[in-house]
Design an enzyme around this catalytic site. Structure first.
Site, PDB file in Angstrom:
ATOM      1  N   GLY A  87       0.835  -1.191   0.000  1.00  0.00           N
ATOM      2  CA  GLY A  87       0.000   0.000   0.000  1.00  0.00           C
ATOM      3  C   GLY A  87       0.873   1.244   0.000  1.00  0.00           C
ATOM      4  NE  ARG A  88      -2.269   6.183  -1.214  1.00  0.00           N
ATOM      5  CZ  ARG A  88      -2.825   7.191  -0.549  1.00  0.00           C
ATOM      6  NH1 ARG A  88      -2.147   8.252  -0.268  1.00  0.00           N
ATOM      7  NH2 ARG A  88      -4.075   7.127  -0.163  1.00  0.00           N
ATOM      8  CD  GLU A  91       4.599   7.678  -1.246  1.00  0.00           C
ATOM      9  OE1 GLU A  91       4.270   8.859  -1.036  1.00  0.00           O
ATOM     10  OE2 GLU A  91       4.046   6.956  -2.104  1.00  0.00           O
ATOM     11  CB  CYS A 117       2.441  -4.830  -2.666  1.00  0.00           C
ATOM     12  SG  CYS A 117       1.619  -3.880  -3.960  1.00  0.00           S
ATOM     13  CG  HIS A 118       3.766  -0.005  -3.166  1.00  0.00           C
ATOM     14  ND1 HIS A 118       2.749  -0.667  -3.820  1.00  0.00           N
ATOM     15  CD2 HIS A 118       4.126   1.028  -3.969  1.00  0.00           C
ATOM     16  CE1 HIS A 118       2.488  -0.044  -4.959  1.00  0.00           C
ATOM     17  NE2 HIS A 118       3.313   0.978  -5.077  1.00  0.00           N
ATOM     18  CE1 TYR A 137       0.903  -3.195  -9.129  1.00  0.00           C
ATOM     19  CE2 TYR A 137       2.074  -1.102  -9.257  1.00  0.00           C
ATOM     20  CZ  TYR A 137       1.045  -1.927  -9.673  1.00  0.00           C
ATOM     21  OH  TYR A 137       0.163  -1.510 -10.637  1.00  0.00           O
TER      22      TYR A 137
END
Length: 185
Positions: A87-88, A91, A117-118, A137
């Site tokens: 997800g975000r 980040e 993923c992220h 991802y």
């Protein structure tokens, strides 16, 4: 059974947080979900990422995911393994020095780590991907290679294990990702 730390944050991917959390609990493991700046009982917002034929994933509001441990009192030495959802959240979590140090602990002590993923963004920032094979991802492939890793370009339903690290491109890989992670536990 293992005691597992899950580091997450606001706008974590819904399935990549809730599914492993519930699956690992169902299998008898203890999972402490934490977020910097938050305590047990507080929540993080999730986002649902879907693959609908666009150039990248779409994003929709998810659920409020309840944290069950206090980030401020977590000692990674008390845990047998680490889970990093995508997800975000990765980040901005990668900007937190304490989070990066926690991630490094699991690699320095060769404890199992599952990232999806992220989540690779956090691994890259923690400096633990050099010489390792890591899936993520596809938009995160640059971060994997820039951090000295080898990006595993695998189907979205698959996962890859490199030593103590299990990674996958996204939530459709849950069966493979979780099976490989639990084999390390």
């Amino acid at each position: 059974m293992a005691k597992i730390l899950m580091i997450t944050g606001d706008f974590t991917e819904d399935y990549e947080t809730m599914v492993p959390f519930q699956c690992l609990l169902t299998c008898g493991h203890t999972v402490d979900a934490v977020c910097p700046g938050k305590a047990a009982g507080e929540t993080v917002k999730t986002a649902i990422h879907d693959f609908e034929g666009d150039q990248t994933y779409s994003e929709k509001p998810g659920h409020n995911f309840a944290l069950n441990a206090d980030f401020a009192t977590v000692d990674p030495a008390d845990y047998d393994a680490l889970v990093v959802p995508g997800g975000r959240a990765p980040e901005y979590l990668r900007l937190d020095a304490q989070v990066r140090a926690m991630v490094r602990h699991f690699f320095e002590t060769d404890k199992p780590v599952a990232a999806i993923c992220h989540g690779a963004q956090l691994l890259a920032a923690a400096g633990v991907l050099s010489g390792r094979t890591c899936s993520a991802y596809p938009a995160c492939s640059y971060e994997v290679t820039a951090a000295g890793g080898t990006y595993a370009d695998i189907p979205v339903t698959e996962a890859v294990t490199d030593g103590n690290l299990v990674t996958a491109p996204a939530w459709p890989a849950h069966p493979s990702w979780l099976r490989q992670f639990m084999a390390l536990l």
